[in-house]
Design an enzyme around this catalytic site. Structure first.
Site, mmCIF file in Angstrom:
data_model
loop_
_atom_site.group_PDB
_atom_site.id
_atom_site.type_symbol
_atom_site.label_atom_id
_atom_site.label_comp_id
_atom_site.label_asym_id
_atom_site.label_seq_id
_atom_site.Cartn_x
_atom_site.Cartn_y
_atom_site.Cartn_z
ATOM 1 N N LYS A 115 0.837 -1.208 0.000
ATOM 2 C CA LYS A 115 0.000 0.000 0.000
ATOM 3 C C LYS A 115 0.877 1.265 0.000
ATOM 4 O O LYS A 115 2.108 1.183 0.193
ATOM 5 C CB LYS A 115 -0.938 -0.064 1.202
ATOM 6 C CG LYS A 115 -1.876 -1.279 1.157
ATOM 7 C CD LYS A 115 -2.769 -1.323 2.382
ATOM 8 C CE LYS A 115 -3.698 -2.511 2.352
ATOM 9 N NZ LYS A 115 -4.590 -2.548 3.534
ATOM 10 N N TYR A 139 -12.288 -2.791 -2.903
ATOM 11 C CA TYR A 139 -12.774 -2.869 -1.520
ATOM 12 C C TYR A 139 -14.307 -2.856 -1.437
ATOM 13 O O TYR A 139 -14.857 -2.447 -0.411
ATOM 14 C CB TYR A 139 -12.185 -1.728 -0.705
ATOM 15 C CG TYR A 139 -10.747 -1.990 -0.255
ATOM 16 C CD1 TYR A 139 -10.420 -3.153 0.450
ATOM 17 C CD2 TYR A 139 -9.733 -1.085 -0.520
ATOM 18 C CE1 TYR A 139 -9.118 -3.405 0.857
ATOM 19 C CE2 TYR A 139 -8.421 -1.332 -0.112
ATOM 20 C CZ TYR A 139 -8.128 -2.496 0.583
ATOM 21 O OH TYR A 139 -6.842 -2.745 0.994
ATOM 22 N N PHE A 182 -15.164 3.034 7.973
ATOM 23 C CA PHE A 182 -13.815 3.459 7.563
ATOM 24 C C PHE A 182 -13.637 3.474 6.044
ATOM 25 O O PHE A 182 -12.537 3.713 5.556
ATOM 26 C CB PHE A 182 -12.742 2.568 8.217
ATOM 27 C CG PHE A 182 -12.888 1.090 7.927
ATOM 28 C CD1 PHE A 182 -12.416 0.527 6.740
ATOM 29 C CD2 PHE A 182 -13.484 0.246 8.860
ATOM 30 C CE1 PHE A 182 -12.554 -0.825 6.466
ATOM 31 C CE2 PHE A 182 -13.622 -1.119 8.599
ATOM 32 C CZ PHE A 182 -13.149 -1.652 7.395
ATOM 33 N N ARG A 198 -1.207 -14.258 3.712
ATOM 34 C CA ARG A 198 -1.922 -13.623 4.823
ATOM 35 C C ARG A 198 -1.224 -13.866 6.154
ATOM 36 O O ARG A 198 -1.213 -12.991 7.032
ATOM 37 C CB ARG A 198 -3.375 -14.082 4.855
ATOM 38 C CG ARG A 198 -4.148 -13.461 3.681
ATOM 39 C CD ARG A 198 -5.589 -13.834 3.694
ATOM 40 N NE ARG A 198 -6.331 -13.293 4.831
ATOM 41 C CZ ARG A 198 -6.883 -12.083 4.864
ATOM 42 N NH1 ARG A 198 -6.748 -11.251 3.849
ATOM 43 N NH2 ARG A 198 -7.569 -11.699 5.918
ATOM 44 N N THR A 257 -4.977 -7.968 10.643
ATOM 45 C CA THR A 257 -5.366 -6.639 10.147
ATOM 46 C C THR A 257 -5.254 -5.590 11.258
ATOM 47 O O THR A 257 -4.720 -4.501 11.028
ATOM 48 C CB THR A 257 -6.824 -6.677 9.626
ATOM 49 O OG1 THR A 257 -6.907 -7.675 8.608
ATOM 50 C CG2 THR A 257 -7.243 -5.333 9.060
ATOM 51 N N ARG A 316 3.058 -6.688 9.248
ATOM 52 C CA ARG A 316 2.341 -5.672 10.026
ATOM 53 C C ARG A 316 2.832 -5.611 11.468
ATOM 54 O O ARG A 316 2.939 -4.531 12.048
ATOM 55 C CB ARG A 316 0.841 -5.964 9.979
ATOM 56 C CG ARG A 316 0.239 -5.713 8.587
ATOM 57 C CD ARG A 316 -1.154 -6.273 8.516
ATOM 58 N NE ARG A 316 -1.836 -5.951 7.263
ATOM 59 C CZ ARG A 316 -2.906 -6.605 6.814
ATOM 60 N NH1 ARG A 316 -3.397 -7.616 7.511
ATOM 61 N NH2 ARG A 316 -3.468 -6.251 5.675
ATOM 62 N N ASN A 349 -1.910 -0.154 6.996
ATOM 63 C CA ASN A 349 -1.296 -1.393 7.485
ATOM 64 C C ASN A 349 -0.407 -2.066 6.437
ATOM 65 O O ASN A 349 -0.227 -3.270 6.434
ATOM 66 C CB ASN A 349 -2.375 -2.341 8.022
ATOM 67 C CG ASN A 349 -3.389 -2.730 6.961
ATOM 68 O OD1 ASN A 349 -3.289 -2.299 5.816
ATOM 69 N ND2 ASN A 349 -4.339 -3.562 7.326
ATOM 70 N N HIS A 396 -1.807 -5.776 1.608
ATOM 71 C CA HIS A 396 -3.090 -6.468 1.432
ATOM 72 C C HIS A 396 -2.792 -7.809 0.783
ATOM 73 O O HIS A 396 -1.903 -7.896 -0.063
ATOM 74 C CB HIS A 396 -4.010 -5.658 0.512
ATOM 75 C CG HIS A 396 -5.182 -6.456 0.014
ATOM 76 N ND1 HIS A 396 -6.347 -6.569 0.736
ATOM 77 C CD2 HIS A 396 -5.347 -7.214 -1.103
ATOM 78 C CE1 HIS A 396 -7.182 -7.353 0.069
ATOM 79 N NE2 HIS A 396 -6.596 -7.769 -1.048
ATOM 80 N N GLU A 453 -9.518 -10.352 -7.646
ATOM 81 C CA GLU A 453 -8.554 -9.257 -7.497
ATOM 82 C C GLU A 453 -7.464 -9.309 -8.577
ATOM 83 O O GLU A 453 -7.037 -8.269 -9.079
ATOM 84 C CB GLU A 453 -7.969 -9.275 -6.077
ATOM 85 C CG GLU A 453 -9.035 -8.910 -5.051
ATOM 86 C CD GLU A 453 -8.639 -9.159 -3.602
ATOM 87 O OE1 GLU A 453 -7.484 -9.553 -3.332
ATOM 88 O OE2 GLU A 453 -9.496 -8.965 -2.719
#
Ligand code: CMP
Length: 135
Positions: free
Chosen positions: A9, A49, A57, A85, A91, A102, A112, A115, A126
């Site tokens: 990100k 998303y 949020f 993951r 998260t 993270r 964070n 993704h 995706e």
């Protein structure tokens, strides 16, 4: 071979963490099968998303993801979806364990750093969304 979609990100790019983040995936055996820097449009971010559209949020998340380039990647390897993951960590910033990306680098639940797709269905959706040219 299983494929997953992973994104570094904007905070990961701005903080100069791209090399250290990619190293985490590579050292566990995941291979990069596609990668590119993308300035995501609001439309792309909202599609990505879409499942969070009703969350409080959501607008903050879309502003953040479109605030600078992201590194979009397809990673492949045995169990790639689950493995990416695990490498990313939880998260919520307070739940992300040391040893995860993270857990070691993130200081915020929104910003964070990374993704990764949460299921085979999400990975296929995706990858098609971010890499229409390889579908
Ligand atoms: P990601 O794994 O990309 O999936 C959805 C994203 O929304 C998540 O990472 C965070 O960037 C963000 N997010 C999830 N939960 C919250 C929350 N409670 N508050 C703010 N942002 C969140």
């Amino acid at each position: 071979m299983e494929k997953t979609f992973v994104m570094i990100k904007p905070d990961g790019i701005k903080r100069g963490l791209v090399g250290r983040i990619i190293e985490r995936y590579e050292q566990k055996g995941l291979k990069i099968s596609a990668a590119k820097l993308v300035n995501a449009t609001i439309d792309l971010a909202e599609k990505h998303y879409a499942e969070h559209a009703s969350k409080p949020f959501f607008s903050e998340l879309i502003s953040y993801i479109t605030s600078g380039p992201v590194m979009a990647m397809v990673l492949e390897g045995p169990g790639a979806i689950k493995l990416a993951r695990i490498i990313n960590g939880a998260t919520k910033v307070e739940d992300a364990l040391p040893g995860t990306i993270r857990g070691d680098f993130a200081t915020s639940t929104t910003e964070n750093l990374v993704h990764a797709s949460d299921s085979l269905e999400s990975a296929q959706r995706e990858i098609a969304l971010w890499f229409p040219e390889i579908e």
